[in-house]
Design a protein around this motif. Structure first.
Motif, PDB file in Angstrom:
ATOM      1  N   UNK A  10       6.202   3.756  -4.841  1.00 52.87           N
ATOM      2  CA  UNK A  10       5.101   4.343  -5.477  1.00 52.87           C
ATOM      3  C   UNK A  10       4.804   3.870  -6.840  1.00 52.87           C
ATOM      4  N   UNK A  11       6.227   4.257  -7.539  1.00 50.76           N
ATOM      5  CA  UNK A  11       6.244   3.812  -8.918  1.00 50.76           C
ATOM      6  C   UNK A  11       6.152   2.392  -9.105  1.00 50.76           C
ATOM      7  N   UNK A  12       6.573   1.706  -8.324  1.00 48.97           N
ATOM      8  CA  UNK A  12       6.412  -0.087  -8.309  1.00 48.97           C
ATOM      9  C   UNK A  12       5.126  -0.344  -8.324  1.00 48.97           C
ATOM     10  N   UNK A  13       4.253   0.187  -7.199  1.00 50.92           N
ATOM     11  CA  UNK A  13       3.031  -0.121  -7.190  1.00 50.92           C
ATOM     12  C   UNK A  13       2.018   0.405  -8.388  1.00 50.92           C
ATOM     13  N   UNK A  14       2.313   1.564  -8.812  1.00 49.48           N
ATOM     14  CA  UNK A  14       1.619   2.044  -9.936  1.00 49.48           C
ATOM     15  C   UNK A  14       1.751   0.789 -11.118  1.00 49.48           C
ATOM     16  N   UNK A  15       3.219   0.701 -11.262  1.00 51.59           N
ATOM     17  CA  UNK A  15       3.341  -0.320 -12.345  1.00 51.59           C
ATOM     18  C   UNK A  15       2.732  -1.672 -12.212  1.00 51.59           C
ATOM     19  N   UNK A  16       2.545  -2.142 -11.064  1.00 51.34           N
ATOM     20  CA  UNK A  16       1.867  -3.310 -10.450  1.00 51.34           C
ATOM     21  C   UNK A  16       0.553  -3.443 -10.847  1.00 51.34           C
ATOM     22  N   UNK A  17      -0.289  -2.222 -10.792  1.00 55.14           N
ATOM     23  CA  UNK A  17      -1.631  -2.235 -10.994  1.00 55.14           C
ATOM     24  C   UNK A  17      -2.049  -1.861 -12.446  1.00 55.14           C
ATOM     25  N   UNK A  18      -1.103  -1.740 -13.202  1.00 57.09           N
ATOM     26  CA  UNK A  18      -1.168  -1.311 -14.745  1.00 57.09           C
ATOM     27  C   UNK A  18      -0.996   0.052 -15.214  1.00 57.09           C
ATOM     28  N   UNK A  31      14.363   1.673 -14.954  1.00 55.90           N
ATOM     29  CA  UNK A  31      15.351   0.750 -13.919  1.00 55.90           C
ATOM     30  C   UNK A  31      14.178   0.410 -12.748  1.00 55.90           C
ATOM     31  N   UNK A  32      12.923   1.180 -12.725  1.00 58.55           N
ATOM     32  CA  UNK A  32      12.144   0.702 -11.631  1.00 58.55           C
ATOM     33  C   UNK A  32      11.008  -0.134 -12.034  1.00 58.55           C
ATOM     34  N   UNK A  33      11.308  -1.452 -11.802  1.00 61.23           N
ATOM     35  CA  UNK A  33      10.161  -2.347 -12.355  1.00 61.23           C
ATOM     36  C   UNK A  33       9.981  -3.198 -11.044  1.00 61.23           C
ATOM     37  N   UNK A  34       8.662  -3.418 -10.980  1.00 57.78           N
ATOM     38  CA  UNK A  34       8.161  -4.522  -9.616  1.00 57.78           C
ATOM     39  C   UNK A  34       9.133  -5.727  -9.774  1.00 57.78           C
ATOM     40  N   UNK A  35       9.312  -6.183  -8.595  1.00 56.29           N
ATOM     41  CA  UNK A  35       9.998  -7.242  -8.500  1.00 56.29           C
ATOM     42  C   UNK A  35       9.397  -8.454  -7.640  1.00 56.29           C
ATOM     43  N   UNK A  46      -6.542   3.736  -6.942  1.00 57.43           N
ATOM     44  CA  UNK A  46      -5.392   4.089  -8.035  1.00 57.43           C
ATOM     45  C   UNK A  46      -5.425   3.262  -9.046  1.00 57.43           C
ATOM     46  N   UNK A  47      -5.911   1.878  -9.194  1.00 55.71           N
ATOM     47  CA  UNK A  47      -6.096   1.243 -10.435  1.00 55.71           C
ATOM     48  C   UNK A  47      -7.094   1.888 -11.266  1.00 55.71           C
ATOM     49  N   UNK A  65       0.871  -1.243   0.033  1.00 57.21           N
ATOM     50  CA  UNK A  65      -0.125   0.117  -0.005  1.00 57.21           C
ATOM     51  C   UNK A  65       0.866   1.185  -0.238  1.00 57.21           C
ATOM     52  N   UNK A  66       0.199   2.295  -0.501  1.00 51.39           N
ATOM     53  CA  UNK A  66       0.915   3.588  -0.345  1.00 51.39           C
ATOM     54  C   UNK A  66       0.855   4.298   0.877  1.00 51.39           C
TER      55      UNK A  66
END
Lengths: 216, 309
Positions: free
Chosen positions: B211-219, B305-309, A102-103, A90-91
């Protein structure tokens, strides 16, 4: 819905996480993914979420061959996969509402629709009264439920969870698993990695067990 | 449907724009410092440019001031002098002539110098008759001017032909040098603005890795992740440009008084050209461009460089 065909995954350090794995999950099925730590459970889920790509073999999700999916299409693909993590992801600088929204914001939904759907998702996980709270003010179980609300808010056909109850006590764990069953009952394909054998044995459903990167 | 999408697209942009501004507003000290650095870096070349434009304006007033003074032999009688002047007027490269007899020269000198008593003691008029020539040539046509001077110098009655414009050429050359120097300075300082913004954005990206990782994770697409950082760069550049303009304006206000007094002392109608209208648009616009470009470069380098892992 999910099909693995002779899938190998080798990491750059030569560690082979998956070796020739094949299995299939039907649409609307609920299954548990079990196995010891290091058996390849996380790797398998990462391949479905396209966080990793297979070294060899093919992964199909929703009739889509992930091996051939170009990089720029990955975000749009991920919008159809709900992801739940052990540590919630979570953020912490924004409210429960904003986390769950967010999504939908990413998908470019309009304001009214976002409010409606976020509240529906929060209602389903029983946190409607916490929408203005920051995640830090919630208990572990509540944070995980926020994570689940975020995963289902744009109604994905597939829901993946990696050790969602890893940090929770048995009662909360049962509650969370029960939540997944509810989503499964409305047609979502649910795939949960867990090593809480006691709990999942009691729940039934199919088990896919990994041992050193193969089906056991 | 398309209309609705477009509408929500623009709404989203405006939201992100205001959101990035809000983020900057929440860290006023850090923002102020970055904006000031950008502002000063932009104000310096802009200020020098204004200065240069003013010098050019002054020197352009003297453009048709190139004239040739023809000092005639002492003994040349007025009649011959006037004849010569009329003859010169028929030359194709001469625009106008003015004959000034030795007597007139003395009278003028008496008036300007105030040395009446001293001049009275002189046994004879020491000044020669002069023909002042205005050539048809522009000061830039250097070779033609030189050849004209040479031809004049070779005339029998002429003691000395003097082209009085070397200082103008020097000024022009100094101007040209200054212009190039300022161009280089402007390029270097623009580059430093680019680096400052790029570095600031880089830090902002590192601060928001999770935040960037999470954003990428949810599309979230790269464009979605990039957008707030681009708008951050946009605001830095715009505010920096505005600061630069303000700095310039205050500086000009500050020196305007002395400049006007100086001009009055030289009996000139020169007034400071502020260029403030142009600068008001150009500086923020230029800053804005640098800001977005710097942010773009930083985001492009670090986003992948910032990708979810």
């Amino acid at each position: 819905m999910i099909r693995f065909s002779e899938v190998y995954k080798r990491y750059p350090n030569q560690h082979e996480a998956l070796s020739g794995l094949s299995f299939e999950l039907d649409k609307g099925e609920m299954a548990f993914l079990t196995g010891h730590s290091g058996a390849g459970k996380s790797t398998l889920l990462k391949l479905i979420a396209l966080i990793e790509r297979s070294s060899h073999g093919q992964v199909w999700v929703n009739n889509q061959n992930l091996t051939r999916l170009p990089k720029w299409k990955v975000p749009y693909y991920r919008r159809k996969i709900g992801l739940v993590f052990q540590d919630h992801n979570l953020l912490h600088d924004r409210t429960v509402f904003d986390n769950v929204a967010l999504p939908l914001i990413i998908a470019g939904e309009n304001h009214r629709e976002i409010g409606r759907r976020v509240r529906a998702a929060l209602d389903k996980v029983g946190l409607l009264n916490k929408e203005r709270s920051l995640p830090i003010a919630l208990s572990g179980g509540e944070q995980q439920r926020v994570g689940i609300a975020r995963a289902v808010v744009n109604r994905p056909p597939v829901l993946l969870a990696d050790e969602p109850t890893g940090n929770l006590d048995p009662d909360l764990s049962r509650e969370i698993m029960h939540l997944f069953e509810q989503f499964n009952q409305v047609g979502v394909t649910v795939f949960v990695a867990s090593h809480d054998l006691e709990l999942i044995n009691r729940m039934g459903h199919r088990h896919i067990t990994l041992h050193q990167g193969r089906l056991a | 449907m398309l209309k609705l999408n477009l509408h929500s697209y623009f709404t989203r942009h405006i939201q992100v724009m205001l959101y990035s501004l809000g983020q900057l507003w929440r860290t006023p000290a850090a923002t102020a410092m970055t904006v000031l650095v950008i502002g000063i870096a932009l104000a310096l070349p802009a200020g020098l440019y204004v200065l240069l434009k003013n010098v050019e304006q002054v020197s352009s007033q003297w453009d048709d001031a190139s004239q040739i003074s023809l000092f005639l032999q002492h003994k040349t009688p007025d009649v011959r002098g006037k004849q010569l002047a009329e003859q010169l007027l028929t030359w194709p490269d001469i625009n106008a002539v003015y004959y000034q007899s030795a007597k007139d020269s003395l009278a003028e000198f008496r008036q300007l110098s105030g040395l009446d008593a001293l001049l009275d003691t002189l046994p004879s008029n020491p000044l020669p008759p002069v023909i002042v020539i205005q050539p048809k040539l522009a000061p830039s046509e250097n070779e033609a001017l030189q050849s004209l001077v040479e031809r004049l110098q070779n005339m029998q009655e002429v003691e000395l032909a003097k082209l009085d414009m070397e200082w103008l050429q020097r000024l022009r050359t100094i101007n040209e040098t200054g212009e190039r120097g300022i161009s280089i300075l402007a390029i270097l300082l623009s580059l430093s603005v680019l680096l400052v913004i790029g570095n600031t954005i880089r830090l902002a990206i590192l601060n928001r890795q999770t935040e960037i990782r999470v954003i990428k994770l949810v599309g979230g697409t790269n464009a979605f992740v990039r957008r707030p950082f681009l708008y951050t760069g946009f605001w830095y550049g715009l505010l920096g440009g505005a600061i630069a303009w303000l700095t310039l304006l205050l500086t000009l206000l500050f020196i305007n008084g002395p400049v006007n007094r100086l001009a009055a002392l030289y009996d000139s109608h020169f007034t400071l050209n502020w260029l403030s209208g142009q600068m008001f648009i150009a500086l923020p616009l230029f800053g804005l461009l640098l800001g977005v470009l710097g942010a773009w470069l930083a985001v492009g380098r670090h986003l992948n460089d910032i990708e979810p892992t």
